[in-house]
Write a protein that holds these residues in place. Structure first.
Motif, PDB file in Angstrom:
ATOM      1  N   HIS A   1     -23.464 -12.173  -5.013  1.00  0.00           N
ATOM      2  CA  HIS A   1     -22.643 -12.228  -2.897  1.00  0.00           C
ATOM      3  C   HIS A   1     -22.696 -10.591  -2.210  1.00  0.00           C
ATOM      4  O   HIS A   1     -21.911 -11.209  -0.719  1.00  0.00           O
ATOM      5  CB  HIS A   1     -21.298 -11.580  -3.901  1.00  0.00           C
TER       6      HIS A   1
ATOM      7  N   HIS B   1     -24.063 -18.960  -4.661  1.00  0.00           N
ATOM      8  CA  HIS B   1     -24.432 -18.873  -3.388  1.00  0.00           C
ATOM      9  C   HIS B   1     -25.571 -19.475  -2.718  1.00  0.00           C
ATOM     10  O   HIS B   1     -26.432 -20.352  -1.537  1.00  0.00           O
ATOM     11  CB  HIS B   1     -24.377 -17.480  -2.423  1.00  0.00           C
TER      12      HIS B   1
ATOM     13  N   LYS C   1     -14.463 -22.453  -4.801  1.00  0.00           N
ATOM     14  CA  LYS C   1     -13.735 -21.928  -4.335  1.00  0.00           C
ATOM     15  C   LYS C   1     -12.430 -20.909  -5.049  1.00  0.00           C
ATOM     16  O   LYS C   1     -12.347 -19.768  -4.538  1.00  0.00           O
ATOM     17  CB  LYS C   1     -12.067 -22.562  -2.843  1.00  0.00           C
TER      18      LYS C   1
ATOM     19  N   GLU D   1     -14.711 -17.960  -6.371  1.00  0.00           N
ATOM     20  CA  GLU D   1     -14.787 -16.918  -5.046  1.00  0.00           C
ATOM     21  C   GLU D   1     -13.789 -15.821  -4.258  1.00  0.00           C
ATOM     22  O   GLU D   1     -13.983 -14.157  -4.475  1.00  0.00           O
ATOM     23  CB  GLU D   1     -15.416 -16.988  -4.495  1.00  0.00           C
ATOM     24  N   ARG D   2     -12.788 -16.347  -4.694  1.00  0.00           N
ATOM     25  CA  ARG D   2     -11.569 -15.807  -3.821  1.00  0.00           C
ATOM     26  C   ARG D   2     -11.011 -15.471  -5.068  1.00  0.00           C
ATOM     27  O   ARG D   2     -10.446 -13.923  -4.855  1.00  0.00           O
ATOM     28  CB  ARG D   2     -10.358 -17.301  -3.519  1.00  0.00           C
TER      29      ARG D   2
ATOM     30  N   TYR E   1     -12.674 -11.934  -5.340  1.00  0.00           N
ATOM     31  CA  TYR E   1     -12.817 -10.990  -3.634  1.00  0.00           C
ATOM     32  C   TYR E   1     -11.321 -10.111  -3.704  1.00  0.00           C
ATOM     33  O   TYR E   1     -10.992  -9.064  -3.666  1.00  0.00           O
ATOM     34  CB  TYR E   1     -12.614 -12.181  -3.134  1.00  0.00           C
TER      35      TYR E   1
ATOM     36  N   ARG F   1     -17.210 -11.410  -0.139  1.00  0.00           N
ATOM     37  CA  ARG F   1     -16.949 -12.145   0.879  1.00  0.00           C
ATOM     38  C   ARG F   1     -17.791 -12.114   1.304  1.00  0.00           C
ATOM     39  O   ARG F   1     -18.365 -11.837   2.895  1.00  0.00           O
ATOM     40  CB  ARG F   1     -15.173 -12.399   1.707  1.00  0.00           C
TER      41      ARG F   1
ATOM     42  N   THR G   1     -16.230 -17.842   5.932  1.00  0.00           N
ATOM     43  CA  THR G   1     -15.926 -19.451   5.128  1.00  0.00           C
ATOM     44  C   THR G   1     -16.791 -19.459   3.653  1.00  0.00           C
ATOM     45  O   THR G   1     -17.308 -18.602   3.440  1.00  0.00           O
ATOM     46  CB  THR G   1     -16.613 -20.592   5.825  1.00  0.00           C
ATOM     47  N   TYR G   2     -15.662 -19.961   2.615  1.00  0.00           N
ATOM     48  CA  TYR G   2     -15.921 -19.444   1.462  1.00  0.00           C
ATOM     49  C   TYR G   2     -17.087 -20.945   0.641  1.00  0.00           C
ATOM     50  O   TYR G   2     -17.252 -22.041   1.625  1.00  0.00           O
ATOM     51  CB  TYR G   2     -14.873 -21.017   0.027  1.00  0.00           C
TER      52      TYR G   2
ATOM     53  N   GLN H   1     -18.090 -23.088  -1.364  1.00  0.00           N
ATOM     54  CA  GLN H   1     -17.060 -24.284  -1.417  1.00  0.00           C
ATOM     55  C   GLN H   1     -16.973 -25.273  -0.269  1.00  0.00           C
ATOM     56  O   GLN H   1     -17.463 -26.821  -0.269  1.00  0.00           O
ATOM     57  CB  GLN H   1     -16.362 -24.685  -1.979  1.00  0.00           C
ATOM     58  N   ASP H   2     -16.393 -24.566   0.798  1.00  0.00           N
ATOM     59  CA  ASP H   2     -15.664 -25.810   1.396  1.00  0.00           C
ATOM     60  C   ASP H   2     -16.924 -25.457   2.381  1.00  0.00           C
ATOM     61  O   ASP H   2     -17.384 -27.326   3.242  1.00  0.00           O
ATOM     62  CB  ASP H   2     -15.129 -24.783   2.820  1.00  0.00           C
TER      63      ASP H   2
END
Length: 212
Positions: free
Chosen positions: A99, A131, A159, A162-163, A166, A178, A182-183, A185-186
């Motif tokens: 991360h 990642h 997501k 990860e969110r 954070y 972060r 952009t995450y 997943q996206d």
């Protein structure tokens, strides 16, 4: 078999490198490490060794012990340079994650992506963790002009995980969790060329991607 494990100079995830290395080694495989310039041992994310918050949220004791063993290995202490990697010499490729900011060196490298594209074309096994799947998402197949994982089905870091990490740590660590705006997943969804449904396309209990 020989398995290639590329890394950034610093900030990779302790568990995602040390545990696969230990399992592969114990199974009799030869793990070869590579960094951007080679010759100098890479360093794991230090917060995962000491604890992200007040000594907590770091790696578990067993992966820490594996990492301690790993740092004494000759292959880890003297990695190849990415540019020197000959993909045909390896039977497998493993792309771990992390991360912290130092991961950007590895996740965004055109040199590494070119080597990954070359290896992908061999049809041999490729695995990515957390990642690390961004390396595959960003690697372009020269035959199609699209990501090598386009139209594939894969797992990646959800997501919500990860969110959550954070939000939990931002008050103390800022944007440490972060790596990019952009995450994961996206970005992976865009590379796959699909509309992502977390429950349909991601095994949320797994952070390991296997792409074949």
């Amino acid at each position: 078999m020989r398995v290639l494990l590329p890394l950034p100079d610093r900030d990779f995830d302790v568990t995602e490198v040390a545990v696969p290395w230990r399992l592969l080694r114990d199974a009799g495989h030869d793990v070869v490490f590579a960094t951007e310039h080679g010759g100098v041992p890479p360093q794991a994310d230090p917060l995962l060794l000491t604890g992200v918050l007040f000594g907590q949220l770091g790696a578990e004791p067993e992966p820490k012990e594996f990492y301690r063993e790993l740092t004494g290995e000759a292959a880890f202490r003297n990695p190849l340079a990415w540019e020197a990697v000959e993909p045909e010499e390896y039977h497998g490729l493993l792309l771990p994650g992390g991360h912290a900011p130092g991961m950007r060196q590895y996740l965004g490298s055109p040199v590494l992506q070119a080597k990954v594209a070359h290896f992908w074309a061999t049809g041999r096994p490729v695995g990515a963790i957390c990642h690390g799947v961004l390396v595959l998402a960003r690697t372009i197949d020269p035959a199609t002009g699209r990501s090598v994982i386009a139209d594939r089905r894969t797992t990646c870091q959800p997501k919500y995980m990860e969110r959550s990490a954070y939000y939990l740590t931002a008050w103390r660590r800022g944007r440490y969790y972060r790596t990019y705006p952009t995450y994961v997943q996206d970005e992976v969804a865009a590379a796959l060329g699909v509309v992502f449904n977390c429950h349909a396309h991601i095994r949320s209990e797994a952070r390991v991607t296997a792409a074949w």
